[in-house]
Design an enzyme around this catalytic site. Structure first.
Site, PDB file in Angstrom:
ATOM      1  N   SER A  21       0.845  -1.192   0.000  1.00 34.50           N
ATOM      2  CA  SER A  21       0.000   0.000   0.000  1.00 34.50           C
ATOM      3  C   SER A  21       0.880   1.241   0.000  1.00 34.50           C
ATOM      4  O   SER A  21       1.784   1.365   0.842  1.00 34.50           O
ATOM      5  CB  SER A  21      -0.884  -0.006   1.257  1.00 34.50           C
ATOM      6  N   LYS A  28      -0.921  -0.781  -4.475  1.00 35.37           N
ATOM      7  CA  LYS A  28      -2.185  -0.109  -4.125  1.00 35.37           C
ATOM      8  C   LYS A  28      -1.867   1.348  -3.852  1.00 35.37           C
ATOM      9  O   LYS A  28      -0.998   1.655  -3.019  1.00 35.37           O
ATOM     10  CB  LYS A  28      -2.805  -0.765  -2.901  1.00 35.37           C
ATOM     11  N   LEU A  29      -2.549   2.244  -4.549  1.00 31.09           N
ATOM     12  CA  LEU A  29      -2.342   3.686  -4.340  1.00 31.09           C
ATOM     13  C   LEU A  29      -3.492   4.246  -3.521  1.00 31.09           C
ATOM     14  O   LEU A  29      -4.668   4.044  -3.877  1.00 31.09           O
ATOM     15  CB  LEU A  29      -2.292   4.417  -5.686  1.00 31.09           C
ATOM     16  N   LYS A  30      -3.161   4.950  -2.449  1.00 32.07           N
ATOM     17  CA  LYS A  30      -4.188   5.690  -1.725  1.00 32.07           C
ATOM     18  C   LYS A  30      -4.588   6.881  -2.595  1.00 32.07           C
ATOM     19  O   LYS A  30      -3.720   7.556  -3.175  1.00 32.07           O
ATOM     20  CB  LYS A  30      -3.605   6.196  -0.405  1.00 32.07           C
ATOM     21  N   ASP A  70      -7.257   2.874  -3.363  1.00 30.58           N
ATOM     22  CA  ASP A  70      -8.040   2.809  -2.126  1.00 30.58           C
ATOM     23  C   ASP A  70      -8.408   4.228  -1.721  1.00 30.58           C
ATOM     24  O   ASP A  70      -7.531   5.058  -1.474  1.00 30.58           O
ATOM     25  CB  ASP A  70      -7.212   2.143  -1.020  1.00 30.58           C
ATOM     26  N   ASN A  93     -10.639   5.004   0.835  1.00 33.21           N
ATOM     27  CA  ASN A  93     -11.039   5.126   2.244  1.00 33.21           C
ATOM     28  C   ASN A  93     -12.248   6.050   2.400  1.00 33.21           C
ATOM     29  O   ASN A  93     -12.235   6.988   3.204  1.00 33.21           O
ATOM     30  CB  ASN A  93      -9.872   5.610   3.102  1.00 33.21           C
ATOM     31  N   GLU A 149     -11.104   0.545  -4.133  1.00 32.67           N
ATOM     32  CA  GLU A 149     -11.479   0.111  -2.780  1.00 32.67           C
ATOM     33  C   GLU A 149     -12.204   1.217  -2.036  1.00 32.67           C
ATOM     34  O   GLU A 149     -11.725   2.359  -2.004  1.00 32.67           O
ATOM     35  CB  GLU A 149     -10.218  -0.309  -2.025  1.00 32.67           C
ATOM     36  N   ASP A 172     -14.140  -2.478   2.028  1.00 32.29           N
ATOM     37  CA  ASP A 172     -13.262  -2.666   3.193  1.00 32.29           C
ATOM     38  C   ASP A 172     -14.076  -2.247   4.424  1.00 32.29           C
ATOM     39  O   ASP A 172     -14.744  -3.068   5.042  1.00 32.29           O
ATOM     40  CB  ASP A 172     -11.993  -1.817   2.976  1.00 32.29           C
ATOM     41  N   LYS A 175     -10.241  -7.983   6.633  1.00 35.13           N
ATOM     42  CA  LYS A 175      -9.308  -7.631   7.712  1.00 35.13           C
ATOM     43  C   LYS A 175      -9.857  -8.270   8.990  1.00 35.13           C
ATOM     44  O   LYS A 175     -10.931  -7.877   9.460  1.00 35.13           O
ATOM     45  CB  LYS A 175      -9.245  -6.116   7.920  1.00 35.13           C
ATOM     46  N   GLY A 184      -4.610  -4.876   5.504  1.00 33.06           N
ATOM     47  CA  GLY A 184      -3.664  -4.677   6.611  1.00 33.06           C
ATOM     48  C   GLY A 184      -4.009  -3.435   7.414  1.00 33.06           C
ATOM     49  O   GLY A 184      -4.630  -2.506   6.906  1.00 33.06           O
TER      50      GLY A 184
HETATM   51  O1  LIG Z   1      -0.066  -2.685   4.742  1.00 35.30           O
HETATM   52  C1  LIG Z   1      -0.767  -2.370   5.703  1.00 35.30           C
HETATM   53  O2  LIG Z   1      -0.826  -2.991   6.788  1.00 35.30           O
HETATM   54  C2  LIG Z   1      -1.648  -1.165   5.548  1.00 35.30           C
HETATM   55  C3  LIG Z   1      -2.515  -1.329   4.344  1.00 35.30           C
HETATM   56  C4  LIG Z   1      -3.435  -0.154   4.250  1.00 35.30           C
HETATM   57  O3  LIG Z   1      -3.367   0.613   3.313  1.00 35.30           O
HETATM   58  N1  LIG Z   1      -4.255   0.020   5.276  1.00 35.30           N
HETATM   59  C5  LIG Z   1      -5.129   1.173   5.251  1.00 35.30           C
HETATM   60  C6  LIG Z   1      -6.495   0.790   4.829  1.00 35.30           C
HETATM   61  O4  LIG Z   1      -7.374   1.645   4.838  1.00 35.30           O
HETATM   62  O5  LIG Z   1      -6.653  -0.357   4.384  1.00 35.30           O
HETATM   63  C7  LIG Z   1      -5.007   1.864   6.555  1.00 35.30           C
HETATM   64  C8  LIG Z   1      -5.759   1.492   7.637  1.00 35.30           C
HETATM   65  C9  LIG Z   1      -5.573   2.152   8.850  1.00 35.30           C
HETATM   66  C10 LIG Z   1      -4.620   3.173   8.969  1.00 35.30           C
HETATM   67  C11 LIG Z   1      -3.870   3.525   7.874  1.00 35.30           C
HETATM   68  C12 LIG Z   1      -4.070   2.849   6.662  1.00 35.30           C
END
Ligand SMILES: O=C(O)CCC(=O)N[C@@H](C(=O)O)c1ccccc1
Length: 366
Positions: free
Chosen positions: A133, A159-161, A187, A189, A212, A237, A261, A289
């Site tokens: 990510s 994966k690009l935010k 992703d 979010n 995502e 997600d 998750k 993750g």
């Molecule tokens: O590689 C990892 O563990 C993180 C993968 C990732 O992008 N997690 C994101 C998500 O929204 O899925 C994230 C969650 C919580 C906090 C920061 C980022």
């Protein structure tokens, strides 16, 4: 198995680099670990909840408070993971807190019987392909350098935010630099609304594996409406906190792929239920993750080895986030991570490292 006591331990884990998403930037992780001490040995669980309720409604102080006040006192004297899961159903929500406790109990249970998480959950692979990510960057050149570094390390999927203002151009730049063969997904979010549908449809030009969680976590209907306007598959997600949510999302056409998750859904038993449901419907899943340490990472890798996990997950190497992991580090080999085979989660904290990063410990006798 009789629990004699439970340790709630907080550790401070600085990230190697800030990790920016549409809901904020993480600089370090304040992680809650649960250690269950039983008459048959110990078990570990890692709570996925972040410091603040930005990813979802949970946060780490609330998880620790809930464990102390309600979840731990509700455990039956003699317990296994299924019995623990049933005992915790009386409390609403707080899946990440519940998951940490159930996982620690399952770990102790499996270490006692000598069975690995992978074997118990039904894994059919000895290693899993790993995606990575990539956070929102300050510039396109910085993004391309980061992606290049991960591609060189062997990650099989990027994966690009994304967020409004950082979406089409970064995706276009990565496609132009790394070509059409690179497995690429985005992703959001939950950063967009249905009013952005026309804009999001511009991403269809880049042959993404998925987009995502484009919309709010509580809106399956609008995700179903968006799905009819995109050719890129939608992956959910935050919206999926249970097998029931997964069934509803699939029935409504709100998603074509699900990111599982274990923390978000209440543990590895529910994660497997979602896997089994999706497999029955032909819906691919992958393991997401939450910046886990090696403890949570070990269990996630075992889950990612189940047959329905047909897409690379965010099960990156330890050094993606941490200079020093609290367990022996998980290291990428040809873009894959080995599935732990030792009993339980198959790894343990390194005592000196754990002591170094520990900020508080709390012992609850049962
Ligand atoms: O590689 C990892 O563990 C993180 C993968 C990732 O992008 N997690 C994101 C998500 O929204 O899925 C994230 C969650 C919580 C906090 C920061 C980022």
């Amino acid at each position: 198995m009789k629990i004699t006591g439970i340790e709630l331990r907080r550790i401070a884990m600085p990230l190697r680099a800030p990790f920016r998403t549409s809901f904020g930037t993480e600089h370090d992780r304040d992680v809650l670990l649960v250690r269950v001490v039983t008459t048959h040995g110990d078990g570990w669980g890692e709570c996925a909840a972040m410091t603040a309720p930005r990813y979802n409604h949970e946060y780490v102080d609330a998880a620790q408070d809930l464990l102390r006040r309600h979840l731990i006192p509700a455990l039956p004297a003699t317990v296994d993971a299924h019995a623990a899961g049933r005992a915790l159903e009386q409390f609403k929500g707080h899946k990440m807190a519940k998951a940490a406790l159930e996982t620690a109990i399952l770990d102790a249970q499996l270490r006692a019987t000598g069975e690995s998480f992978a074997s118990y959950l039904g894994a059919d692979r000895a290693s899993v392909p790993c995606g990575v990510s990539v956070g929102i960057a300050d510039s396109l050149p910085e993004l391309l350098d980061t992606v290049d570094d991960f591609v060189q390390q062997g990650y099989v999927r990027i994966k690009l935010k994304i967020e409004p203002g950082w979406d089409v151009e970064p995706v276009r730049a990565v496609r132009e630099r790394f070509g059409d063969q690179l497995l690429l997904q985005v992703d959001a979010n939950a950063a967009y609304t249905l009013a952005d549908a026309r804009h999001l449809a511009r991403l269809d030009a880049f042959d993404l594996l998925l987009i995502e969680q484009p919309l709010a976590d509580d809106d399956l209907v609008q995700h179903a409406q968006l799905a009819r306007r995109l050719t890129t598959p939608i992956c959910l997600d935050e919206s999926i906190e249970s097998a029931a949510h997964a069934a509803a999302a699939i029935t409504l056409g709100a998603c074509q792929i699900i990111n599982i998750k274990p923390g978000r859904v209440g543990g590895y038993l529910e994660a497997r239920r979602i896997h089994d449901l999706c497999r029955a419907h032909g819906v691919p899943v992958w393991c997401g993750g939450m910046l886990e340490t090696g403890l949570g990472r070990a269990a996630n890798i075992a889950l990612a080895a189940l047959p329905g996990f047909t897409l690379p997950g965010d099960t990156s190497a330890s050094n993606r986030y941490y200079a020093t992991d609290i367990t022996p580090p998980f290291e990428l080999t040809d873009g894959h991570l080995e599935v732990p085979t030792a009993p339980g989660i198959g790894t343990d904290p390194v005592p000196d490292v754990l002591a170094e990063v520990t900020t508080t410990t709390e012992w609850i006798a049962l």
